[in-house]
Design an enzyme around this catalytic site. Structure first.
Site, mmCIF file in Angstrom:
data_model
loop_
_atom_site.group_PDB
_atom_site.id
_atom_site.type_symbol
_atom_site.label_atom_id
_atom_site.label_comp_id
_atom_site.label_asym_id
_atom_site.label_seq_id
_atom_site.Cartn_x
_atom_site.Cartn_y
_atom_site.Cartn_z
ATOM 1 N N HIS A 109 0.839 -1.096 -0.067
ATOM 2 C CA HIS A 109 -0.048 0.051 0.006
ATOM 3 C C HIS A 109 0.764 1.362 -0.173
ATOM 4 O O HIS A 109 1.860 1.253 0.831
ATOM 5 C CB HIS A 109 -0.811 -0.048 1.200
ATOM 6 N N SER A 110 0.504 2.206 -0.726
ATOM 7 C CA SER A 110 1.362 3.629 -0.808
ATOM 8 C C SER A 110 2.693 3.576 -1.000
ATOM 9 O O SER A 110 3.210 2.676 -1.953
ATOM 10 C CB SER A 110 0.674 4.257 0.368
ATOM 11 N N TYR A 111 3.365 3.824 -0.180
ATOM 12 C CA TYR A 111 4.787 3.663 -0.109
ATOM 13 C C TYR A 111 5.328 2.471 -0.174
ATOM 14 O O TYR A 111 6.485 2.012 -0.836
ATOM 15 C CB TYR A 111 5.326 4.331 1.311
ATOM 16 N N HIS B 56 -7.355 7.307 0.544
ATOM 17 C CA HIS B 56 -6.066 6.670 0.278
ATOM 18 C C HIS B 56 -6.010 5.264 1.244
ATOM 19 O O HIS B 56 -5.238 4.553 0.999
ATOM 20 C CB HIS B 56 -5.076 7.578 0.500
ATOM 21 N N GLY C 258 4.625 0.148 -2.162
ATOM 22 C CA GLY C 258 4.547 -0.261 -3.420
ATOM 23 C C GLY C 258 5.869 -0.421 -3.745
ATOM 24 O O GLY C 258 6.381 -1.472 -4.731
#
Length: 238
Positions: A77-79, A220, A81
């Site tokens: 998720h998010s960072y 998000h 990735g």
């Protein structure tokens, strides 16, 4: 068929952020691992100046290796990735499917850091904030991720979130040659603050790379705002 999910949280969060999603996947008979990256969540006490992206990649590689996991659906998720991208570079043989959840993804085959996704003035603001928090970037008050999240859950998340070790954003991940045989999905949150051109760019990348694309009409953090819909998306990966 039973799947093995490893869910990797993004900045500021820990394994605690999946508390609504975890039981939904377990109820369908799947095995779910929700590790916390070094320096975050219940591992906040391990934060130090040398925690970087490689530390977090090793965190997840070790979860896979020490639990003897194979055929894993690995979600970042998010960072995170970039974390799971590094994991796929190191132990592709343990993975069955990659899922990027509203996540940072390499645009090409060149090494990339999370810092490169931020405009210079925004990055300077992040660095200044981290200097006041022992090198950790605190969760911004104006983050767009709150769309769709209740006041109660907003308070819960703010209470649990910890400053994210900013050196993890400075280090580049070695993308290498993508394993085109590894099925990959991207789940896009359309109210996460990205402008229309960025949303379209991600859609185009997914089409070019022949990735599965799912979209969720929320902010998000869909694992908190709409966990049921997110679980449906994850159960459809193949």
């Amino acid at each position: 068929m039973e799947q093995q999910f490893v869910l990797v949280p993004g900045a500021w969060l820990g394994g605690w952020c999946w508390k609504y999603l975890h039981p939904l996947l377990r109820e369908e008979g799947h095995e779910v691992y929700t590790p916390t990256l070094t320096g975050l969540g219940e591992r906040e006490h391990l934060s130090h100046c040398e925690v970087d992206l490689e530390t977090h990649i090793t965190d997840i590689v070790n979860v896979l290796e020490y639990n003897d996991l194979t055929d894993v659906v690995l979600l970042g998720h998010s960072y995170a990735g970039l974390v799971v991208t590094g994991v796929a570079e190191r132990v592709p043989e343990r993975l069955k499917h990659m899922v990027y959840l509203d996540a940072l993804i390499p645009m090409n085959d060149d090494p990339v850091s999370a810092a490169e996704f931020y405009p210079l003035d925004e990055w300077k603001t992040m660095e200044a904030a981290a200097e006041d928090h022992a090198g950790g970037w605190p969760l911004p008050d104006d983050h767009s991720g709150w769309v769709g999240i209740s006041d109660e859950d907003t308070e819960w998340m703010r209470e649990k979130a910890v400053p994210h070790p900013l050196d993890t954003f400075r280090q580049q991940v070695n993308v290498g040659t993508p394993d085109v045989s590894l099925p990959t999905s991207y789940i896009l949150c359309t109210q996460s603050g990205m402008d229309g051109s960025t949303l379209d760019m991600i859609r185009q990348l997914c089409e070019q790379r022949e990735w599965q694309l799912g979209e969720l009409d929320t902010g998000h953090w869909p694992m908190v705002s709409i966990p049921q819909q997110l679980s449906h998306q994850l159960l459809e990966v193949h």
